[in-house]
Motif scaffolding. Sequence first.
Motif, PDB file in Angstrom:
ATOM      1  N   ASP A   1       0.704  -0.981   0.090  1.00  0.00           N
ATOM      2  CA  ASP A   1      -0.056   0.400   0.010  1.00  0.00           C
ATOM      3  C   ASP A   1       0.823   1.168   0.008  1.00  0.00           C
ATOM      4  O   ASP A   1       1.198   1.419   0.755  1.00  0.00           O
ATOM      5  N   GLY A   2       1.267   1.569  -1.255  1.00  0.00           N
ATOM      6  CA  GLY A   2       1.785   2.848  -1.131  1.00  0.00           C
ATOM      7  C   GLY A   2       3.328   3.322  -0.607  1.00  0.00           C
ATOM      8  O   GLY A   2       3.330   3.495   0.123  1.00  0.00           O
ATOM      9  N   GLY A   3       3.971   2.138  -0.932  1.00  0.00           N
ATOM     10  CA  GLY A   3       5.880   1.429  -0.354  1.00  0.00           C
ATOM     11  C   GLY A   3       5.064   0.680   1.447  1.00  0.00           C
ATOM     12  O   GLY A   3       6.329   0.763   1.926  1.00  0.00           O
ATOM     13  N   VAL A   4       4.619   0.928   1.763  1.00  0.00           N
ATOM     14  CA  VAL A   4       4.187   0.303   2.785  1.00  0.00           C
ATOM     15  C   VAL A   4       3.426  -0.954   2.862  1.00  0.00           C
ATOM     16  O   VAL A   4       2.752  -1.447   1.726  1.00  0.00           O
ATOM     17  N   ALA A   5       4.036  -2.170   3.124  1.00  0.00           N
ATOM     18  CA  ALA A   5       3.449  -3.590   3.283  1.00  0.00           C
ATOM     19  C   ALA A   5       3.299  -4.027   3.581  1.00  0.00           C
ATOM     20  O   ALA A   5       3.263  -4.168   4.986  1.00  0.00           O
ATOM     21  N   VAL A   6       1.955  -4.452   4.301  1.00  0.00           N
ATOM     22  CA  VAL A   6       1.272  -4.937   5.376  1.00  0.00           C
ATOM     23  C   VAL A   6       0.990  -6.587   4.547  1.00  0.00           C
ATOM     24  O   VAL A   6       0.413  -7.505   3.715  1.00  0.00           O
ATOM     25  N   ILE A   7       1.828  -7.388   6.348  1.00  0.00           N
ATOM     26  CA  ILE A   7       1.383  -8.411   5.911  1.00  0.00           C
ATOM     27  C   ILE A   7       0.706  -9.334   7.097  1.00  0.00           C
ATOM     28  O   ILE A   7       0.563  -8.239   8.012  1.00  0.00           O
ATOM     29  N   ARG A   8      -0.447  -9.374   6.629  1.00  0.00           N
ATOM     30  CA  ARG A   8      -1.532  -9.889   7.737  1.00  0.00           C
ATOM     31  C   ARG A   8      -1.941 -11.681   7.729  1.00  0.00           C
ATOM     32  O   ARG A   8      -1.797 -12.177   6.895  1.00  0.00           O
TER      33      ARG A   8
ATOM     34  N   GLY B   1       9.491  -1.926  -4.074  1.00  0.00           N
ATOM     35  CA  GLY B   1       8.878  -0.634  -4.173  1.00  0.00           C
ATOM     36  C   GLY B   1       8.641  -0.852  -2.317  1.00  0.00           C
ATOM     37  O   GLY B   1       7.687   0.284  -1.622  1.00  0.00           O
ATOM     38  N   VAL B   2       8.729  -1.369  -1.476  1.00  0.00           N
ATOM     39  CA  VAL B   2       8.832  -1.777  -0.054  1.00  0.00           C
ATOM     40  C   VAL B   2       9.853  -0.755   0.291  1.00  0.00           C
ATOM     41  O   VAL B   2      10.686  -0.941   0.580  1.00  0.00           O
TER      42      VAL B   2
END
Length: 687
Positions: free
Chosen positions: A12-19, A48-49
């Motif tokens: 999400d816009g440069g931030v990886a979200v690990i769920r 990109g992250v």
Amino acid sequence: MSEQNIISLTVDGGVAVIRVNSPPVNALSFAVRQGLWQAFENAFADDGVEAIVLICEGRTFFAGADISEFGKPMQEPSLVDLLAMIEGAPKAVIAAIHGTALGGGLETALVCHYRVAVPSAKLGLPEVKLGLLPGAGGTQRLPRLIGAAMALEMVTSGSPIGAKTALDAGLIDELAPANGLREAAIAFARKIVSEKRPLRRARDLPVEGATPELFSEFRKAKARKFRGFAAPETNIQAIEAASSLPFDEGMKLERRLFEELRAGTQSKAQRHIFFAEREAGKIPGLQRDAEIRPVGKVGVIGAGTMGGGIAMNFLSAGIPVTIVEMQQEALDRGVATIRKNYENSAKRGRITAEAVDANMALLNPVLDLEALAGCDLVIEAVYENMDVKRDLFGKLDTICKPGAILASNTSYLDLDEIAAATSRPESVIGLHFFSPANVMRLLEVVRGAKTDASVLATAMKLAKTIGKVAVVSGVCHGFIGNRMLAQRRREADRLILEGAMPWDVDRVIYDFGMPMGPFQISDLAGLDLGWSKESSKGETIRERLCEMDRRGQKTGAGFYDYDEKRRPTPSPLVEQVILEMSARQSIERRAIDDEEILERCVYPMINEGAKILDEGIAFRASDIDVVWVNGYGWPVYRGGPMLYGDTVGLAHVRDRLSHYASIHGADFLPSELLCRLADEGKGFGNL
Ligand code: 3H9
């Protein structure tokens, strides 16, 4: 569930979200660890992250390592390796915490470089309650973040702290809005990146406040509380190591200590009780969707110690209670005691002053049974007498609305006989609370022959609402707990006639880990329970003591003499009474060693437990263990009498019982089930 479903990675816009989505509590099982490893590798590799948010779905952030894997061989990656990998990440990792970040769950948050949590989140290292210490760096990283003193308290109590306290202590970096954790964590991540904040690794921080006095004073202050337990001292040593050893050395020590505890009998016993308590709530044959009757109003009959304590459970849970007594004075006394108990809790900081008033406002004290007409559940806690109870249930049957549940707090009487006094035996159940009823966690739920499934299901649900551990028992004299206790009582009484003294028996039982011995309990409860001057013939030691007005602590003397602070000392007078009674009964006294005292008090209980199981009074051996740990103070590190039997070996228990049966007769004859299991080389755990 497949790995893909358990772990997801989105950017999400440069931030990886690990769920993570591994119900029910996102425990860090092999599949979760493996999925996380892969997801982090992918996020590291993605140019990109710039930062990574770690978040869980469902009711909670990781609630810990997967306890059910503890007895099995470890599958790579280990939690320790996974956490080292996350801590060494080349990009900022932010933990987004909700629910309960416990044990390995909090340890995972500790290796993240920053932590964000919703206000309702709780964070803790409860491993000590499982007879363990945090084994994935918790003892080394936590003191580096919050200081040695607070870390010591957290690891040895196992109690979690709230998010606000965690923020003040430096354990988390920011509070997120209750409904916006993901967004807040992503925004926080962006801030870290834009401000070019360093990757803050707990392992690189110094431990504050670790003076030698801190540890020595802490040990002294907690010695009584930690008596018998192995894990608290080990936790202290690990925190000490965090301040005296380089990080990697401390980690090695923590690992070794963790493995020692994990392989020991105490942790096995404590893990057994963890799962046993959860298993006890599951009733064979009862549909998961069994009807639950709504319980919005409760009636309690009797405002004495028991009735008052029972009422407090519901008031504390926000459920209005109508409490009934026969005399105004007794009612006033009961209400005043409830208020005083709440005020004492407020003084100790356990509840707020507002909660005292809020709870009391839910209490409706009355003198008239008719006031119970609108209650959904009525619990009687009156005198233990069948005629009195039958008469009362007959009246309740006419007063209470259709569908209302009528419950008895009887500790011995035949529930079916009580139920037969009503036209609705299907709505009658036993709710046996343990004194003090507002404190003790156990609730024996007694299922009568005609008790309806919906009534049973409602009782089990309600028990959870009021914070009790419920165990279902069938109908028999004394149900599970008191029926077994009677075995110990009988042997304790015999042992003092044969040669031991009350303080010998009490010492052995106390050293075994129980909070008190049988004679100390008698003195506390009062020796005159069920005794009357008129009918007393001085035929038992108890009768003799009551006749001498030695009726227990309340009269300053019982089996022991008591000083003004109620401290006991052995009584030469009681010794004399016992010697006389032995002589009168022509019993030749002999020296009795501690081993015999323990075996004769404990093995007949295990034998009775086997009978209770065989008769179907209890569903499982582990239910019996839950009763003893939560209702009678059986040391949790010995896992309850049935697990204890398995630990010493049922063949040994059977042989010792047979030995005592050859000397003292049929009371010791090993039961059929015990013999069968012993012959097959099995334990109760194999059933
Ligand atoms: C640890 O982390 C060691 C590390 O330091 C080192 C490793 C190297 N594992 O209680 P509930 C199950 S030790 C497996 O009824 P609640 C539970 O059995 C761990 N299963 O719900 C039950 O299953 P079922 C440190 C677990 O909402 C179901 O989840 N962590 C675990 O009343 C629901 O549980 C702890 O000690 C687990 N870790 O309470 C936390 N946790 O439905 C232990 C739960 O089949 N857990 N289950 O009967 C708890 O305190 C409570 O479960 C919790 C939720 C507060 C999370």
